[in-house]
Design a protein around this motif. Structure first.
Motif, PDB file in Angstrom:
ATOM      1  N   LEU A 118      -6.406   7.818   6.930  1.00 13.22           N
ATOM      2  CA  LEU A 118      -5.541   6.656   7.135  1.00 13.22           C
ATOM      3  C   LEU A 118      -6.367   5.421   7.520  1.00 13.22           C
ATOM      4  N   VAL A 136       0.844  -1.194   0.000  1.00 14.78           N
ATOM      5  CA  VAL A 136       0.000   0.000   0.000  1.00 14.78           C
ATOM      6  C   VAL A 136       0.880   1.245   0.000  1.00 14.78           C
ATOM      7  N   VAL A 190       0.586   5.463   0.196  1.00 14.53           N
ATOM      8  CA  VAL A 190      -0.320   6.552   0.546  1.00 14.53           C
ATOM      9  C   VAL A 190       0.369   7.876   0.240  1.00 14.53           C
ATOM     10  N   CYS A 242      -7.587   3.962   4.378  1.00 14.99           N
ATOM     11  CA  CYS A 242      -6.478   3.241   3.734  1.00 14.99           C
ATOM     12  C   CYS A 242      -6.271   1.880   4.378  1.00 14.99           C
ATOM     13  N   ARG A 243      -6.368   1.831   5.699  1.00 18.69           N
ATOM     14  CA  ARG A 243      -6.190   0.572   6.419  1.00 18.69           C
ATOM     15  C   ARG A 243      -7.293  -0.416   6.047  1.00 18.69           C
ATOM     16  N   LYS A 250      -3.211   0.204  -3.749  1.00 16.24           N
ATOM     17  CA  LYS A 250      -2.929  -1.125  -3.188  1.00 16.24           C
ATOM     18  C   LYS A 250      -2.673  -2.094  -4.331  1.00 16.24           C
ATOM     19  N   VAL A 283      -4.350   6.726  -2.494  1.00 14.53           N
ATOM     20  CA  VAL A 283      -3.807   5.457  -2.005  1.00 14.53           C
ATOM     21  C   VAL A 283      -3.894   4.411  -3.110  1.00 14.53           C
TER      22      VAL A 283
END
Length: 489
Positions: free
Chosen positions: A121, A50, A52, A124-125, A157, A155
């Motif tokens: 965040l 990932v 960011v 994103c997690r 992934k 972001v």
């Protein structure tokens, strides 16, 4: 991808859509195949990478969409899914998704007011913990808007089977531009034509690839055998010594760290928590120089200092930290994507209270491991490992990785200001996968700032905010070494 005029990597344009790739491999490597398949048996082994990006403001959405579309023309792998051969006979084969839908892969959300970077965040997690739809190309990107300070977050992934950390940075540079304004007339090409590969035809592609590679591999083996035979005939004592030295190196490489780790960090689970740290590169370098080490030595020593503080604040005496460190095997001739890395494991000297001595110990350990002749053992063993049943391979790998409390990676970043569809990238935080380990810390330098992304297993680190405070103290301690050497004005 982006609005500038980046140089197109040779690896991006040397792909024959029919499958005869000159740089990108049509099939997954044995190492990539293991990462792809093991997570089906053990979800703890999921391997998302990932990235960011913190932006100074929202990028132009239409330009961002066009940039992704353009990049999927330049790098066909962006449009490719992995197709398993029938009965698992061989490695998965990359094939252009006949139903490729950019809207599925590129998303956009707006946070409700008031929103902070911490809120972004969390998104994103959550994105990172969602499993990939393996019927589609294994990557997802998202633009997160609505931060109270006017900034935005982008972001991305990707599955580890697509690329490693260094390769990911190389691919991300396609997104970047040296200027805010659009650049007309970027080099382009037609997108790769869709393919309708199924399990049977995937096996055929894998078989053709194996036959294509076989003469070279046989030639390599024959050449190696001839060199060994010649060496044994001309100087048998030297040849025997080299074989014994490699065997001894192999023992050191495959033996797990002697440290058992902290009881505080023993549990493992599926929960993840993201935290960030940052420090000026010049300050971290000065701290490293004061102790006679490299930036990487200082970075690892700072993390270990944080581990020791966390243990003390939780009422336990510090103990050595069993840890791993990826080592890039990538050369300039390797394609931007794919995986070219190995890993070393050792007991991190967290019990050393003196940061200067801790940096020196880390340096001695890492330099010794990087010179191990058997450093390529992981790559050499991968073909044999993939012959094992997936559940057995996953069980073994998890037993090895769950014995690590820390994995620490350091990836070269971008030294100059860059933009994403008109927005300036202020910070670039990487979050590596934590397959079985308690903590995965990854550092990337971005325009003179070391950006550190920390991926925590919440079953192991039950007080993540406290843990991040401890890591910050460890970082401050190392940086303070350099400040102490500065002349007083």
């Amino acid at each position: 991808m982006g609005d500038g005029r980046p140089s197109i990597p040779p690896s991006a344009v040397d792909v024959d859509y029919s499958g005869a790739a000159t740089a990108w491999s049509r099939s997954m490597s044995d190492l990539e195949t293991g990462m792809w398949r093991m997570e089906e048996a053990k979800p703890q082994l999921r391997s998302p990478i990932v990235a960011v990006d913190v932006l100074d403001g929202p990028p132009d959405w239409d330009r961002l969409v066009k940039a992704h579309e353009w990049a999927s023309h330049i790098v066909p792998r962006i449009r490719m899914r992995a197709v398993e051969p029938v009965f698992g006979l061989g490695n998965p084969v990359w094939s252009v998704d006949p139903e490729f839908d950019l809207d599925y892969h590129l998303r956009r959300v707006r946070l409700p007011d008031p929103a902070s970077f911490d809120h972004a965040l969390r998104i994103c997690r959550h994105l990172a913990t969602e499993p990939f739809d393996k019927a589609r190309p294994p990557w997802t990107a998202m633009l997160i808007e609505g931060l109270a300070d006017g900034r935005a977050v982008y972001v991305v992934k990707t599955h580890h089977s697509m690329t490693d950390g260094m390769g990911g940075i190389g691919l991300m540079t396609l997104l970047h531009s040296r200027r805010r304004e659009p650049t007309p007339d970027k080099p382009d090409r037609l997108p790769a034509p869709p393919e309708r590969l199924n399990t049977v035809t995937a096996f055929g592609e894998e078989l053709k690839g194996w036959l294509r590679r076989a003469p070279g591999r046989i030639g390599d083996l024959a050449g190696t055998a001839a060199r060994v035979a010649t060496a044994a005939a001309t100087n048998p004592l030297t040849a025997a010594a080299e074989v014994l030295a490699y065997a001894d190196s192999l023992r050191r490489v495959v033996t797990p760290p002697s440290a058992t780790g902290s009881p505080l960090l023993r549990d493992r689970g599926l929960g993840r928590w993201f935290g960030v740290l940052e420090v000026p590169l010049a300050e971290l370098r000065a701290g490293a120089h004061a102790a006679g080490g490299s930036v990487n030595d200082a970075y690892v020593a700072a993390l270990l200092g944080g581990f020791a503080r966390y243990q003390r604040k939780r009422g336990q005496e510090p103990c050595p930290v069993p840890m791993g460190m990826p080592v890039s095997m990538r050369t300039g001739a390797d394609p931007s994507g794919g995986n070219r890395f190995t890993a070393v494991r050792f007991a991190g000297p967290a019990t050393e209270p003196d940061p200067v001595a801790r940096i020196a110990k880390v340096r001695a350990i890492v330099l010794g491991l990087r010179d191990e002749p058997a450093l390529d053992a992981l790559e050499l063993a991968a073909p044999l490992a993939n012959l094992l049943p997936t559940w057995l391979l996953a069980d073994w790998y998890l037993s090895q990785s769950s014995g690590l409390d820390l994995q620490a990676s350091n990836v070269a970043g971008v030294p100059v200001p860059v933009y994403l569809a008109g927005a300036r990238i202020e910070r670039m935080f990487p979050f590596g996968p934590a397959p079985g380990c308690a903590v995965m810390a990854t550092m990337v330098s971005h325009v003179g700032v070391c950006c550190i992304g920390v991926n925590l297993d919440t079953a192991a680190v039950t007080e993540p905010a406290l843990f991040m405070d401890c890591l910050q103290e460890g970082l401050d301690e190392v940086v303070g070494l350099g400040a102490a050497e500065q002349p007083q004005g």
